[in-house]
Motif scaffolding. Structure first.
Motif, PDB file in Angstrom:
ATOM      1  N   MET A  90       0.734  -1.095  -0.074  1.00 10.87           N
ATOM      2  CA  MET A  90       0.099  -0.131  -0.019  1.00 10.87           C
ATOM      3  C   MET A  90       0.869   1.348   0.012  1.00 10.87           C
ATOM      4  N   THR A  91       0.349   2.315  -0.735  1.00 14.77           N
ATOM      5  CA  THR A  91       1.238   3.497  -0.620  1.00 14.77           C
ATOM      6  C   THR A  91       0.474   4.552   0.073  1.00 14.77           C
ATOM      7  N   ASP A  92       1.164   5.827   0.103  1.00 12.34           N
ATOM      8  CA  ASP A  92       0.633   7.048   0.748  1.00 12.34           C
ATOM      9  C   ASP A  92      -0.738   7.392  -0.124  1.00 12.34           C
ATOM     10  N   SER A  93      -0.455   7.193  -1.334  1.00 11.76           N
ATOM     11  CA  SER A  93      -1.432   7.770  -2.533  1.00 11.76           C
ATOM     12  C   SER A  93      -2.869   6.812  -2.043  1.00 11.76           C
ATOM     13  N   ASP A  94      -2.747   5.362  -1.926  1.00 11.66           N
ATOM     14  CA  ASP A  94      -3.567   4.414  -1.641  1.00 11.66           C
ATOM     15  C   ASP A  94      -4.250   5.098  -0.263  1.00 11.66           C
ATOM     16  N   SER A  95      -3.609   5.272   0.868  1.00  8.63           N
ATOM     17  CA  SER A  95      -4.297   6.012   2.044  1.00  8.63           C
ATOM     18  C   SER A  95      -5.006   7.111   1.778  1.00  8.63           C
ATOM     19  N   ARG A  96      -4.585   8.072   1.079  1.00  8.31           N
ATOM     20  CA  ARG A  96      -5.209   9.538   0.556  1.00  8.31           C
ATOM     21  C   ARG A  96      -6.589   8.972   0.178  1.00  8.31           C
ATOM     22  N   TYR A  97      -6.446   8.179  -0.998  1.00  6.10           N
ATOM     23  CA  TYR A  97      -7.574   8.135  -1.661  1.00  6.10           C
ATOM     24  C   TYR A  97      -8.680   7.212  -0.970  1.00  6.10           C
ATOM     25  N   ILE A  98      -8.123   6.441  -0.135  1.00  4.12           N
ATOM     26  CA  ILE A  98      -9.256   5.721   0.545  1.00  4.12           C
ATOM     27  C   ILE A  98      -9.838   6.728   1.713  1.00  4.12           C
ATOM     28  N   LYS A  99      -9.105   7.603   1.958  1.00  5.23           N
ATOM     29  CA  LYS A  99      -9.703   8.497   3.021  1.00  5.23           C
ATOM     30  C   LYS A  99     -10.656   9.474   2.171  1.00  5.23           C
ATOM     31  N   ARG A 100     -10.563   9.710   0.970  1.00  2.82           N
ATOM     32  CA  ARG A 100     -11.402  10.590   0.288  1.00  2.82           C
ATOM     33  C   ARG A 100     -12.707   9.684  -0.200  1.00  2.82           C
ATOM     34  N   CYS A 101     -12.515   8.235  -0.209  1.00  2.00           N
ATOM     35  CA  CYS A 101     -13.670   7.409  -0.268  1.00  2.00           C
ATOM     36  C   CYS A 101     -14.518   7.588   0.956  1.00  2.00           C
ATOM     37  N   ILE A 102     -13.990   7.294   2.042  1.00  2.00           N
ATOM     38  CA  ILE A 102     -14.543   7.690   3.420  1.00  2.00           C
ATOM     39  C   ILE A 102     -15.279   8.976   3.417  1.00  2.00           C
ATOM     40  N   GLU A 103     -14.766  10.061   3.187  1.00  2.00           N
ATOM     41  CA  GLU A 103     -15.211  11.228   3.008  1.00  2.00           C
ATOM     42  C   GLU A 103     -16.552  11.439   2.113  1.00  2.00           C
ATOM     43  N   LEU A 104     -16.726  10.654   0.893  1.00  2.00           N
ATOM     44  CA  LEU A 104     -17.848  10.554   0.149  1.00  2.00           C
ATOM     45  C   LEU A 104     -18.745   9.734   0.855  1.00  2.00           C
ATOM     46  N   SER A 105     -18.466   8.780   1.353  1.00  2.00           N
ATOM     47  CA  SER A 105     -19.331   7.749   2.086  1.00  2.00           C
ATOM     48  C   SER A 105     -20.184   8.556   3.170  1.00  2.00           C
ATOM     49  N   SER A 106     -19.514   9.560   4.023  1.00  2.00           N
ATOM     50  CA  SER A 106     -19.947  10.338   5.037  1.00  2.00           C
ATOM     51  C   SER A 106     -20.994  11.218   4.432  1.00  2.00           C
ATOM     52  N   GLN A 107     -20.612  11.712   3.241  1.00  2.00           N
ATOM     53  CA  GLN A 107     -21.511  12.725   2.555  1.00  2.00           C
ATOM     54  C   GLN A 107     -22.946  11.832   2.033  1.00  2.00           C
ATOM     55  N   SER A 108     -22.548  10.765   1.403  1.00  2.00           N
ATOM     56  CA  SER A 108     -23.683   9.864   0.983  1.00  2.00           C
ATOM     57  C   SER A 108     -24.478   9.835   2.266  1.00  2.00           C
ATOM     58  N   LEU A 109     -24.216   9.485   3.530  1.00  2.00           N
ATOM     59  CA  LEU A 109     -24.907   9.152   4.595  1.00  2.00           C
ATOM     60  C   LEU A 109     -25.813  10.293   5.004  1.00  2.00           C
ATOM     61  N   ASP A 110     -24.962  11.287   4.909  1.00  2.00           N
ATOM     62  CA  ASP A 110     -25.420  12.828   5.334  1.00  2.00           C
ATOM     63  C   ASP A 110     -26.857  13.143   4.390  1.00  2.00           C
ATOM     64  N   LYS A 111     -26.831  12.919   2.963  1.00  2.00           N
ATOM     65  CA  LYS A 111     -27.637  13.107   2.143  1.00  2.00           C
ATOM     66  C   LYS A 111     -28.845  12.242   1.977  1.00  2.00           C
ATOM     67  N   GLY A 112     -28.661  11.177   3.130  1.00  2.00           N
ATOM     68  CA  GLY A 112     -29.973  10.315   3.225  1.00  2.00           C
ATOM     69  C   GLY A 112     -29.831   8.808   2.379  1.00  2.00           C
ATOM     70  N   ASP A 113     -28.563   8.638   1.955  1.00  2.00           N
ATOM     71  CA  ASP A 113     -28.496   7.163   1.077  1.00  2.00           C
ATOM     72  C   ASP A 113     -27.448   6.491   1.991  1.00  2.00           C
ATOM     73  N   ALA A 114     -27.195   5.293   1.334  1.00  2.00           N
ATOM     74  CA  ALA A 114     -26.162   4.355   2.138  1.00  2.00           C
ATOM     75  C   ALA A 114     -24.928   4.807   2.118  1.00  2.00           C
ATOM     76  N   PRO A 115     -24.148   4.784   3.147  1.00  2.00           N
ATOM     77  CA  PRO A 115     -22.588   5.142   3.250  1.00  2.00           C
ATOM     78  C   PRO A 115     -21.537   4.702   2.227  1.00  2.00           C
ATOM     79  N   PHE A 116     -21.578   4.738   0.890  1.00  2.00           N
ATOM     80  CA  PHE A 116     -20.640   4.308   0.185  1.00  2.00           C
ATOM     81  C   PHE A 116     -19.988   5.667  -0.791  1.00  2.00           C
ATOM     82  N   GLY A 117     -18.752   5.368  -0.784  1.00  2.00           N
ATOM     83  CA  GLY A 117     -17.924   6.237  -1.797  1.00  2.00           C
ATOM     84  C   GLY A 117     -16.905   5.572  -2.415  1.00  2.00           C
ATOM     85  N   SER A 118     -16.467   6.117  -3.813  1.00  2.00           N
ATOM     86  CA  SER A 118     -15.723   5.311  -4.711  1.00  2.00           C
ATOM     87  C   SER A 118     -15.171   6.414  -5.731  1.00  2.00           C
ATOM     88  N   LEU A 119     -13.834   6.082  -6.020  1.00  2.00           N
ATOM     89  CA  LEU A 119     -12.800   6.870  -7.057  1.00  2.00           C
ATOM     90  C   LEU A 119     -12.262   5.806  -7.872  1.00  2.00           C
TER      91      LEU A 119
END
Length: 171
Positions: free
Chosen positions: A1-30
């Motif tokens: 795993m790389t630093d980039s992998d870590s950064r991108y997964i963290k962005r997916c987690i942010e997107l999943s939280s945003q998804s939950l906040d808008k009333g959908d299931a907590p998933f995010g992808s890049l």
């Protein structure tokens, strides 16, 4: 795993939280190619069942590059892709898949091993070679978002938690 992998997964987690906040299931992808995000999405399955974050991100990546061969790309997700999303990743020919949480009940890698199915690539031009797959990156951070949603069945330990509930025990 790389630093980039870590950064991108963290962005997916942010997107999943945003998804939950808008009333959908907590998933995010890049989808990332050459260390550049070429597509990202949260989940829209409340609108249409098949609008999983991974599917939308793969479709957007396809539109950006102008073809369906995403060889060299990495699909990132806060959760292990389900069977539908795993097939899409194989059909779009991504080279790598990196996710945070396992999905022991619905996973296209851990439950139904679509990601590493060596027979699929015998059907060119439809499916790719087996992609490199990595799971468990920032799992606790991803699970914290899922716990806000009540979706306890994701991540390590969820299978044993379920089995304990079935037996009437505490996990």
């Amino acid at each position: 795993m790389t630093d980039s992998d870590s950064r991108y997964i963290k962005r997916c987690i942010e997107l999943s939280s945003q998804s939950l906040d808008k009333g959908d299931a907590p998933f995010g992808s890049l989808v990332v190619m050459y260390d550049e995000i070429i597509a990202e999405s949260s989940n829209f399955a409340a609108r249409r069942v098949s609008d999983h974050a991974e599917v939308i991100a793969l479709h957007l990546a396809h539109e950006k590059v102008g073809h369906s061969n995403l060889k060299g790309a990495t699909l990132y997700s806060n959760c292990e892709p389900c069977p539908m999303c795993a097939f899409m990743a194989r059909e779009y020919k991504v080279s790598r898949v990196v996710y945070a949480l396992t999905s022991p009940f619905m996973g296209g890698h851990s439950k139904w091993n679509i990601m590493e199915d060596t027979e699929l690539h015998h059907f060119p031009p439809f499916f790719s070679e087996v992609p490199e797959v990595h799971g468990g990156l920032h799992e606790e951070e991803a699970k914290a978002v899922f716990m806000r949603s009540g979706l306890w069945m994701f991540g390590k330990g969820s299978r044993s938690e379920f089995e304990a509930k079935v037996r009437g025990e505490k996990a």
